[in-house]
Design a protein around this motif. Structure first.
Motif, short mmCIF file in Angstrom:
data_model
loop_
_atom_site.label_atom_id
_atom_site.label_comp_id
_atom_site.label_asym_id
_atom_site.label_seq_id
_atom_site.Cartn_x
_atom_site.Cartn_y
_atom_site.Cartn_z
N MET A 115 0.83 -1.21 0.00
CA MET A 115 0.00 0.00 0.00
C MET A 115 0.87 1.26 0.00
O MET A 115 0.59 2.23 -0.71
CB MET A 115 -0.92 0.00 1.22
N VAL A 116 1.91 1.26 0.81
CA VAL A 116 2.82 2.40 0.83
C VAL A 116 3.51 2.56 -0.52
O VAL A 116 3.67 3.67 -1.04
CB VAL A 116 3.85 2.25 1.96
N LEU A 117 3.90 1.43 -1.12
CA LEU A 117 4.55 1.48 -2.43
C LEU A 117 3.61 2.03 -3.49
O LEU A 117 4.01 2.83 -4.35
CB LEU A 117 5.02 0.07 -2.81
N GLU A 118 2.34 1.63 -3.45
CA GLU A 118 1.38 2.12 -4.44
C GLU A 118 1.06 3.60 -4.27
O GLU A 118 0.55 4.23 -5.19
CB GLU A 118 0.08 1.31 -4.33
N SER A 119 1.34 4.16 -3.10
CA SER A 119 1.08 5.58 -2.90
C SER A 119 2.19 6.46 -3.44
O SER A 119 2.02 7.69 -3.53
CB SER A 119 0.89 5.87 -1.40
N LEU A 120 3.34 5.87 -3.80
CA LEU A 120 4.45 6.65 -4.35
C LEU A 120 4.16 7.05 -5.78
O LEU A 120 3.44 6.35 -6.51
CB LEU A 120 5.75 5.83 -4.29
N PRO A 121 4.67 8.20 -6.24
CA PRO A 121 4.36 8.67 -7.61
C PRO A 121 4.69 7.67 -8.70
O PRO A 121 3.97 7.55 -9.68
CB PRO A 121 5.19 9.95 -7.73
N ARG A 122 5.76 6.92 -8.51
CA ARG A 122 6.19 5.99 -9.57
C ARG A 122 5.20 4.85 -9.76
O ARG A 122 5.01 4.35 -10.87
CB ARG A 122 7.56 5.44 -9.23
N TRP A 123 4.56 4.41 -8.67
CA TRP A 123 3.67 3.25 -8.72
C TRP A 123 2.21 3.63 -8.55
O TRP A 123 1.36 2.75 -8.40
CB TRP A 123 4.05 2.26 -7.61
N ARG A 124 1.90 4.92 -8.56
CA ARG A 124 0.55 5.37 -8.23
C ARG A 124 -0.49 4.86 -9.21
O ARG A 124 -1.63 4.60 -8.85
CB ARG A 124 0.53 6.89 -8.16
N HIS A 125 -0.11 4.71 -10.48
CA HIS A 125 -1.07 4.32 -11.50
C HIS A 125 -0.89 2.86 -11.94
O HIS A 125 -1.33 2.48 -13.02
CB HIS A 125 -0.94 5.24 -12.71
N ARG A 126 -0.25 2.08 -11.07
CA ARG A 126 -0.04 0.67 -11.40
C ARG A 126 -0.51 -0.20 -10.24
O ARG A 126 -0.16 0.06 -9.09
CB ARG A 126 1.44 0.41 -11.69
N GLY A 127 -1.30 -1.22 -10.51
CA GLY A 127 -1.75 -2.14 -9.48
C GLY A 127 -0.73 -3.24 -9.24
O GLY A 127 -0.19 -3.83 -10.18
N LEU A 128 -0.46 -3.55 -7.97
CA LEU A 128 0.56 -4.53 -7.60
C LEU A 128 -0.06 -5.75 -6.93
O LEU A 128 0.63 -6.46 -6.19
CB LEU A 128 1.59 -3.89 -6.67
N PHE A 129 -1.34 -6.01 -7.17
CA PHE A 129 -1.98 -7.13 -6.48
C PHE A 129 -1.40 -8.47 -6.94
O PHE A 129 -1.25 -9.41 -6.14
CB PHE A 129 -3.49 -7.09 -6.72
N ALA A 130 -1.09 -8.61 -8.22
CA ALA A 130 -0.52 -9.87 -8.70
C ALA A 130 0.83 -10.14 -8.04
O ALA A 130 1.12 -11.27 -7.60
CB ALA A 130 -0.37 -9.83 -10.23
N GLU A 131 1.68 -9.11 -7.95
CA GLU A 131 2.96 -9.27 -7.27
C GLU A 131 2.78 -9.60 -5.79
O GLU A 131 3.51 -10.42 -5.20
CB GLU A 131 3.80 -8.01 -7.42
N PHE A 132 1.77 -8.97 -5.18
CA PHE A 132 1.46 -9.24 -3.78
C PHE A 132 1.07 -10.72 -3.59
O PHE A 132 1.49 -11.37 -2.62
CB PHE A 132 0.31 -8.33 -3.34
N LEU A 133 0.28 -11.26 -4.50
CA LEU A 133 -0.11 -12.67 -4.42
C LEU A 133 1.11 -13.58 -4.53
O LEU A 133 1.23 -14.57 -3.78
CB LEU A 133 -1.10 -13.00 -5.53
N ALA A 134 2.00 -13.28 -5.46
CA ALA A 134 3.17 -14.13 -5.65
C ALA A 134 4.05 -14.16 -4.40
O ALA A 134 4.45 -15.23 -3.93
CB ALA A 134 3.97 -13.64 -6.86
N VAL A 135 4.33 -12.99 -3.83
CA VAL A 135 5.18 -12.93 -2.64
C VAL A 135 4.50 -13.61 -1.44
O VAL A 135 5.12 -14.32 -0.66
CB VAL A 135 5.54 -11.47 -2.32
N THR A 136 3.18 -13.40 -1.31
CA THR A 136 2.44 -14.02 -0.21
C THR A 136 2.50 -15.53 -0.30
O THR A 136 2.74 -16.23 0.70
CB THR A 136 0.97 -13.54 -0.22
#
Length: 829
Positions: A115-136
């Protein structure tokens, strides 16, 4: 796999959506059914469980609002993210780390990090749920293979036999998804996510079966997110339908959940008070009955021990008479089942001891502590020689100087247990001896002479107060309310327990009903919004096509007007506008034709005087070359012809200037005496009435006396309308707009002040230029071409007044000040 690679492997879903949905569900359960979080793993956060649930709900709702309305100020999403992360950290530490479960210990910090990463300008317009699933999945698999018990108390038992295969499955699926994301293989990524739907779906089922509500919410939301990765379609967020959908989604569900949560909390408080009152009454009834029973028993034993006849019988050794005296203690309504006498060394007399068995009973506490004269001792519970559970009341029987026997009466615990309880059948009653914790009576199971079950749940010191209330959990994790009190003048404690889940069952049903109503109302509202949105979108698309047709040469296309709402009125207005444009274009073509004709005629008319003028000048030149000269009369005639042609040319030019002045004289004034206050009132009322559904409140301050002067009423109406509508256009709906008319010595001061978006300092100097718009006004999307203020300036200056604007900056409002002299100066010729 390279041939399968696509620019977008999976749908770009943000983890913030998943986190907000989980937080909302978890918060609803904490607020609606907080007693379900009474198990031992929640012991640290249970006293604050409702506040924690409220924090989850507020943070998640704010985060959802920020996700649905990305154009809102960034601090809205930041605030929601901060509140949600704070609540999740407290829950993670209090209910996960200290309970030893690795699944929650891994997934919650990972969720926060993403969530913190998605709030940064670089990742603001990109969803990271797939990466989150893989790491989990990789983390779950690794920890489960290292130590399967790290699954935690809620998952270890059902997965005991298949824990390691589950870890291998997590590792394999996580590695497959990670590799597919790196290689950008859409096919294998979708297969990996499909397997994760099965894995997390069955985790949701198991946690639901185990009544682990947080796990149920978490894994259900993750499963739903996996489904969205596979099947969700990209949503066009710039359409009217989407804006209507998100507005209805927030307005239909969240208020119902909030009201239901407050109602549930109030109902729970009321039931808690009622439950405490009933438990207090139950304890008081049991204590009063036991106190009465113990008092009667003491009285009987003490009165018998002081009976002179009994003393005489004991001194004389008449065993038959002694037996008859002892039998008196067992007659109804006596609470005693047995009675006997011990001599001063603890030996039984008359073979009438505990069930008729002779022997030495000096080791019994009723003998050792029952020798105080004038006192009745209540013993610990014990089994008699005939295996009967008893408690004994003992008192000394003085015989002569330095000698006494012990009168003992045994109260049957079996008879005590068979007596009807004074508490409700919904309550569990225990009576135990505080000295050793031995159970005297239990309302449900009828157990005796075992350690009191309540002492396995509550420390004995906690029950040492004369009376009180506490909450605890049973071995199955259910929350219990415990009311306790001591029986006066006895070592007995009465404990009444009530399961909160049973007491709160009506509230649980009500809470479930409220949630179902909220979800049902939300589903219906969303379906209606989609239906209305499709209708509005279809009509807007037709209107858009009609607007696009305006750029073509043919304007005969008309937009069909459906319904009788505002959109239909806009459509009718558009059709009328298209007809007027078509008519205007026809007039323009005619005007162009007239202009060409006029230019042709003007050229011809201008050429007409120029031709004789040129011929006359050439004639004068030839005459000047004649040797004999020209007569004065002929010279006068020639000059007269020149003068006539020049006058004719001057008149033509003057006529052309008059035509040009007429064409550019659209702001020509027609001043008349009028009341400016009445006009201002009319304009404000008209705008307020026309925009009542979306405008800010408009206040008008007028002097008591009329403001009379000589002005052009139509042009001042246009001026007031432009200024007030400009304030309305750039003001939030809940901020006031003030219109003031102040009389001055030589004129009238008009002020229009709002609390809207304001004007940057660099834009004030250009505010009245045609087509100019400040940067924040362009971002506001309020419409307009920037001609209104330029027109206002033209009107004011033609009246001989002045206009100016003041603003302290963006977001701080704007004030327009107009000074008008009472008498309009004559229009310049």
């Amino acid at each position: 796999m390279a041939d399968e690679a696509t620019p977008e492997v999976l749908k770009p879903i943000r983890v913030e959506w998943i986190a907000a949905a989980f937080g909302l569900l978890n918060g609803i359960m904490m607020v609606y059914v907080p007693y379900e979080f009474g198990t031992s793993i929640f012991r640290l956060i249970y006293p604050y469980i409702r506040l924690l649930g409220l924090a989850f709900m507020l943070g998640s709702a704010t985060l959802l609002a920020a996700l649905l309305y990305p154009t809102w100020r960034s601090w809205v999403g930041g605030l929601g993210r901060l509140v949600f992360i704070g609540a999740l950290l407290l829950y993670w530490w209090g209910a996960t780390i200290l309970s030893g479960g690795i699944t929650g210990a891994v997934i919650y910090p990972l969720m926060i990090g993403v969530m913190v990463l998605e709030s940064l300008p670089r990742w603001r317009h990109r969803g990271l749920f797939a990466e989150f699933l893989a790491v989990t999945a990789l983390a779950f698999g690794g920890f489960i293979l290292v130590d399967p018990t790290l699954l935690g108390p809620s998952l270890w038992e059902p997965y005991r036999e298949v824990a390691r295969p589950l870890g291998v499955l997590f590792l394999g699926v996580g590695a497959l998804l990670a590799l597919a994301l790196v290689r950008r293989s859409r096919t294998w990524a979708r297969r990996a996510v499909g397997l994760m739907i099965l894995i997390f779906g069955q985790l949701a089922l198991v946690t639901g079966w185990r009544a682990t509500w947080t796990g149920l919410a978490l894994y259900s939301v993750i499963t739903l997110g996996c489904g969205l990765l596979l099947y969700a379609r990209r949503v066009e967020t710039s359409t009217v339908g989407w804006r209507l959908f998100r507005g209805v989604a927030l307005a239909s569900v969240l208020p119902i959940l909030a009201v239901g949560g407050m109602a549930s909390a109030v109902a729970q408080r009321a039931i808690e008070r009622e439950l405490r009152d009933k438990a207090r009454q139950a304890v008081a009834a049991e204590v009063a009955w036991l106190e009465q029973t113990a008092t009667m028993a003491r009285f009987l034993v003490l009165s018998q021990s002081r009976d002179p006849l009994l003393r005489a019988v004991l001194r004389g050794g008449d065993r038959q008479a002694l037996r008859a005296r002892l039998d008196l203690l067992r007659l109804d309504p006596s609470p005693f089942e047995a009675s006997w006498v011990l001599d001063g060394q603890g030996q039984s007399l008359l073979n009438a001891t505990e069930g008729g068995v002779p022997g030495d009973f000096s080791h019994r506490d009723y003998f050792r502590h029952g020798q105080d004269e004038g006192q009745v001792y209540l013993s610990r519970p014990f089994l008699s020689a005939r295996q009967r559970p008893l408690v004994a009341f003992s008192a000394p029987v003085p015989l002569e100087e330095g000698r006494h026997d012990i009168m003992v009466a045994g109260m049957s615990l079996s008879r005590l247990s068979r007596a009807p309880t004074r508490a409700s059948r919904d309550y569990h009653v225990e009576i135990f001896d505080r000295r050793d914790g031995m159970l005297l009576r239990e309302s449900e199971r009828g157990r005796m002479l075992t350690r009191a079950p309540i002492l396995a749940l509550v420390e004995a010191t906690t029950l040492s107060d004369p009376e009180g209330f506490i909450e605890t959990s049973d071995p199955d994790g259910g929350r219990l309310l415990v009311a306790h009190a001591q029986v006066p003048d006895t070592p007995w404690t009465v404990v009444v327990t009530a399961p909160l889940s049973q007491a709160f069952a009506p509230v649980t049903r009500l809470s479930a009903l409220v949630v179902l109503i909220a979800l049902g109302a939300g589903a219906i509202a969303l379906w209606l919004s989609r239906w209305v949105g499709r209708d509005v979108t279809r009509r807007l698309q037709a209107l858009r096509d009609g607007i696009a047709a305006l750029g073509s040469l043919s304007l005969e296309q008309r937009v069909p007007a459906q319904g009788d709402d505002e959109l239909a009125e806009v459509t009718l207005g558009f059709n009328e506008m298209a007809a007027r444009i078509e008519h205007t274009q026809k007039e323009l073509r005619e005007a162009i034709s007239s202009r060409d004709q006029f230019l042709s005629m003007a050229s011809h008319e201008l050429r007409t005087p120029l031709t004789p003028l040129k011929a006359t000048i050439e004639l004068m030149q030839r005459q000047a070359l004649l040797p004999q000269g020209v007569s004065a009369e002929k010279q006068r005639s020639t000059l007269e012809r020149l003068r006539r042609q020049v006058d004719r040319l001057t008149r033509l030019i003057g006529d052309m200037l008059d035509v040009s002045r007429m064409q550019s004289g659209r702001f020509a004034l027609r001043p008349e005496p009028m009341d400016l206050g009445a006009l201002a009132q009319e304009v404000v009322d008209r705008i307020a009435h026309a925009r009542s559904e979306r405008t800010a409140p408009i206040s008008l301050e007028l002097p008591e006396a009329p403001l009379r002067g000589t002005w052009d009423e139509q042009r001042l109406d246009q001026l007031l309308t432009n200024l007030v509508e400009n304030a309305v256009r750039y003001s939030p709906p809940d901020t006031p707009i003030q219109v003031r008319l102040v009389p001055e010595a030589d004129g009238v001061l008009l002020e229009v002040e709002d609390q809207g978006i304001g004007v940057p300092a660099e834009g004030l100097a250009h505010l009245f230029e045609p087509f100019f718009r400040a940067q924040n006004a362009s971002e506001h999307h309020a419409g307009g071409l920037g001609l209104g203020l330029a027109i206002c300036q033209e009107i004011v200056e033609r009246h001989g007044g002045r206009i100016q604007a003041r603003s302290e900056g963006p977001g701080k409002g704007t004030r327009f000040s107009v000074f008008l002299p009472r008498d309009t100066p004559p229009a310049p010729v």
